[in-house]
Design a protein around this motif. Structure first.
Motif, PDB file in Angstrom:
ATOM      1  N   ASN A 125       0.750  -1.409   0.020  1.00 14.94           N
ATOM      2  CA  ASN A 125      -0.159   0.086  -0.020  1.00 14.94           C
ATOM      3  C   ASN A 125       0.773   1.227   0.033  1.00 14.94           C
ATOM      4  O   ASN A 125       0.452   2.377  -0.511  1.00 14.94           O
ATOM      5  N   GLY A 126       2.132   1.190   0.512  1.00  9.73           N
ATOM      6  CA  GLY A 126       2.901   2.335   0.576  1.00  9.73           C
ATOM      7  C   GLY A 126       3.640   2.892  -0.645  1.00  9.73           C
ATOM      8  O   GLY A 126       3.128   2.609  -1.560  1.00  9.73           O
ATOM      9  N   THR A 127       4.698   3.107  -0.507  1.00 10.95           N
ATOM     10  CA  THR A 127       5.608   3.580  -1.394  1.00 10.95           C
ATOM     11  C   THR A 127       5.924   2.444  -2.743  1.00 10.95           C
ATOM     12  O   THR A 127       6.014   2.748  -3.837  1.00 10.95           O
ATOM     13  N   GLU A 128       5.981   1.120  -2.086  1.00 10.95           N
ATOM     14  CA  GLU A 128       6.320   0.391  -3.265  1.00 10.95           C
ATOM     15  C   GLU A 128       5.171  -0.382  -3.761  1.00 10.95           C
ATOM     16  O   GLU A 128       4.362  -0.818  -2.811  1.00 10.95           O
ATOM     17  N   THR A 129       5.037  -0.748  -4.804  1.00 11.68           N
ATOM     18  CA  THR A 129       3.850  -1.287  -5.425  1.00 11.68           C
ATOM     19  C   THR A 129       4.228  -2.787  -5.618  1.00 11.68           C
ATOM     20  O   THR A 129       5.374  -3.063  -5.832  1.00 11.68           O
ATOM     21  N   CYS A 130       3.169  -3.583  -6.126  1.00 12.78           N
ATOM     22  CA  CYS A 130       3.538  -5.035  -6.353  1.00 12.78           C
ATOM     23  C   CYS A 130       4.264  -5.025  -7.507  1.00 12.78           C
ATOM     24  O   CYS A 130       4.992  -6.006  -7.723  1.00 12.78           O
ATOM     25  N   GLU A 131       4.018  -4.236  -8.526  1.00  9.29           N
ATOM     26  CA  GLU A 131       4.603  -4.322  -9.677  1.00  9.29           C
ATOM     27  C   GLU A 131       5.920  -4.157  -9.621  1.00  9.29           C
ATOM     28  O   GLU A 131       7.054  -4.636 -10.464  1.00  9.29           O
ATOM     29  N   SER A 132       6.510  -3.024  -8.798  1.00 10.78           N
ATOM     30  CA  SER A 132       7.831  -2.642  -8.838  1.00 10.78           C
ATOM     31  C   SER A 132       8.479  -3.770  -8.028  1.00 10.78           C
ATOM     32  O   SER A 132       9.623  -4.165  -8.347  1.00 10.78           O
ATOM     33  N   TYR A 133       7.802  -4.443  -7.292  1.00 14.32           N
ATOM     34  CA  TYR A 133       8.499  -5.453  -6.279  1.00 14.32           C
ATOM     35  C   TYR A 133       8.789  -6.838  -7.236  1.00 14.32           C
ATOM     36  O   TYR A 133       9.681  -7.416  -7.157  1.00 14.32           O
ATOM     37  N   THR A 134       7.764  -7.258  -8.090  1.00 18.56           N
ATOM     38  CA  THR A 134       8.104  -8.216  -8.897  1.00 18.56           C
ATOM     39  C   THR A 134       9.103  -7.883  -9.929  1.00 18.56           C
ATOM     40  O   THR A 134       9.813  -8.766 -10.222  1.00 18.56           O
ATOM     41  N   GLU A 135       9.184  -6.620 -10.412  1.00 15.94           N
ATOM     42  CA  GLU A 135      10.016  -6.355 -11.384  1.00 15.94           C
ATOM     43  C   GLU A 135      11.493  -6.603 -10.825  1.00 15.94           C
ATOM     44  O   GLU A 135      12.472  -6.923 -11.503  1.00 15.94           O
ATOM     45  N   ASN A 136      11.921  -6.053  -9.716  1.00 11.86           N
ATOM     46  CA  ASN A 136      13.138  -6.229  -8.908  1.00 11.86           C
ATOM     47  C   ASN A 136      13.450  -7.768  -8.881  1.00 11.86           C
ATOM     48  O   ASN A 136      14.501  -8.168  -8.925  1.00 11.86           O
ATOM     49  N   GLU A 140      16.558  -9.571 -10.548  1.00 10.15           N
ATOM     50  CA  GLU A 140      17.728 -10.195  -9.702  1.00 10.15           C
ATOM     51  C   GLU A 140      17.901 -11.856 -10.554  1.00 10.15           C
ATOM     52  O   GLU A 140      18.970 -12.019 -10.542  1.00 10.15           O
ATOM     53  N   CYS A 141      16.867 -12.244 -11.050  1.00 17.25           N
ATOM     54  CA  CYS A 141      16.800 -13.722 -11.670  1.00 17.25           C
ATOM     55  C   CYS A 141      17.563 -13.515 -12.793  1.00 17.25           C
ATOM     56  O   CYS A 141      18.439 -14.439 -13.375  1.00 17.25           O
ATOM     57  N   GLU A 142      17.315 -12.294 -13.610  1.00 15.40           N
ATOM     58  CA  GLU A 142      17.930 -12.232 -15.075  1.00 15.40           C
ATOM     59  C   GLU A 142      19.481 -11.913 -14.675  1.00 15.40           C
ATOM     60  O   GLU A 142      20.058 -12.449 -15.950  1.00 15.40           O
ATOM     61  N   ASP A 149      16.736 -20.457 -20.481  1.00 15.16           N
ATOM     62  CA  ASP A 149      17.381 -21.442 -19.265  1.00 15.16           C
ATOM     63  C   ASP A 149      16.021 -21.642 -18.328  1.00 15.16           C
ATOM     64  O   ASP A 149      15.246 -20.474 -17.782  1.00 15.16           O
ATOM     65  N   LYS A 150      15.556 -22.814 -17.868  1.00 14.02           N
ATOM     66  CA  LYS A 150      14.415 -23.028 -16.839  1.00 14.02           C
ATOM     67  C   LYS A 150      14.809 -22.610 -15.740  1.00 14.02           C
ATOM     68  O   LYS A 150      13.649 -22.059 -15.082  1.00 14.02           O
ATOM     69  N   LYS A 151      15.840 -22.503 -15.252  1.00 12.68           N
ATOM     70  CA  LYS A 151      16.049 -22.150 -13.973  1.00 12.68           C
ATOM     71  C   LYS A 151      15.827 -20.501 -13.770  1.00 12.68           C
ATOM     72  O   LYS A 151      15.492 -20.129 -12.341  1.00 12.68           O
ATOM     73  N   LEU A 152      15.623 -19.826 -14.640  1.00 21.34           N
ATOM     74  CA  LEU A 152      15.268 -18.425 -14.493  1.00 21.34           C
ATOM     75  C   LEU A 152      13.860 -18.406 -14.143  1.00 21.34           C
ATOM     76  O   LEU A 152      13.411 -17.712 -13.062  1.00 21.34           O
ATOM     77  N   THR A 153      13.123 -19.369 -14.585  1.00 21.82           N
ATOM     78  CA  THR A 153      11.760 -19.237 -14.316  1.00 21.82           C
ATOM     79  C   THR A 153      11.467 -19.946 -12.730  1.00 21.82           C
ATOM     80  O   THR A 153      10.646 -19.618 -12.090  1.00 21.82           O
ATOM     81  N   ASN A 154      12.337 -20.873 -12.573  1.00 22.96           N
ATOM     82  CA  ASN A 154      12.293 -21.602 -11.094  1.00 22.96           C
ATOM     83  C   ASN A 154      12.685 -20.465 -10.291  1.00 22.96           C
ATOM     84  O   ASN A 154      12.134 -20.549  -8.965  1.00 22.96           O
ATOM     85  N   CYS A 155      13.684 -19.685 -10.560  1.00 22.83           N
ATOM     86  CA  CYS A 155      14.031 -18.630  -9.672  1.00 22.83           C
ATOM     87  C   CYS A 155      12.973 -17.710  -9.326  1.00 22.83           C
ATOM     88  O   CYS A 155      12.922 -17.203  -8.111  1.00 22.83           O
ATOM     89  N   VAL A 156      12.350 -17.378 -10.276  1.00 23.50           N
ATOM     90  CA  VAL A 156      11.121 -16.377 -10.198  1.00 23.50           C
ATOM     91  C   VAL A 156      10.156 -16.822  -9.178  1.00 23.50           C
ATOM     92  O   VAL A 156       9.737 -16.398  -8.235  1.00 23.50           O
TER      93      VAL A 156
END
Length: 161
Positions: A125-136, A140-142, A149-156
């Protein structure tokens, strides 16, 4: 008259043959030997056993002289468990190939579903939105894995939990 005596004779012969054939057969008793004969049988058996024992000892002695020592009459243990073979670690492939187009769709769906589930979470609800959290999380996984690589999907998936 002759025929009558002839008939009587035949009748008498038939009766005698039937009676003689029908007589009971007596069973023969087992043969009994004298005590001297029994002793001689026992002596022969004892001599044969001793001779066989001498032959076995002689074979064993000759093997011992040659260096072929055999251990007889030793029963193998009931529970024989062979040693486990050494495990050879197979090298894991560094990249698990996937179709990058399908992978992008799957990762994007996972990110959107996460935000849908957490839409009422006070954390976002505050300064960080869910979209910015998921983009971060995605960035990190990228940094660690490539898009094919399938490991990218597993990391996310693991970081979204």
């Amino acid at each position: 008259m002759l025929s009558m005596t002839f008939n009587k004779t035949i009748l008498l012969l038939i009766t005698l043959s039937l009676v003689s054939c029908s007589s009971g057969v007596t069973e023969l008793a087992p043969k009994r030997y004298s005590s001297e004969t029994n002793k001689s049988f026992e002596e022969i058996e004892r001599e044969n056993a001793l001779e066989r024992y001498r032959q076995l000892r002689l074979e064993n002695w000759e093997d011992t002289k040659k260096g072929n020592t055999r251990i007889r009459n030793i029963k193998p243990s009931k529970y024989y468990r062979p040693a486990k073979p050494a495990r050879v670690a197979r090298p894991k492939p560094s990249i698990i190939p996937t179709n990058p187009e399908e992978q992008r769709i799957e990762v994007d769906q996972n990110l959107k579903f996460f935000c849908m589930e957490k839409r009422k979470d006070p954390k976002f609800n505050g300064t960080e939105t869910c979209e910015s959290y998921t983009e971060n999380i995605l960035s990190e996984c990228e940094n660690s894995y490539q898009w094919n690589d399938k490991k990218l999907t597993n990391c996310v998936k693991s970081k979204l939990k």
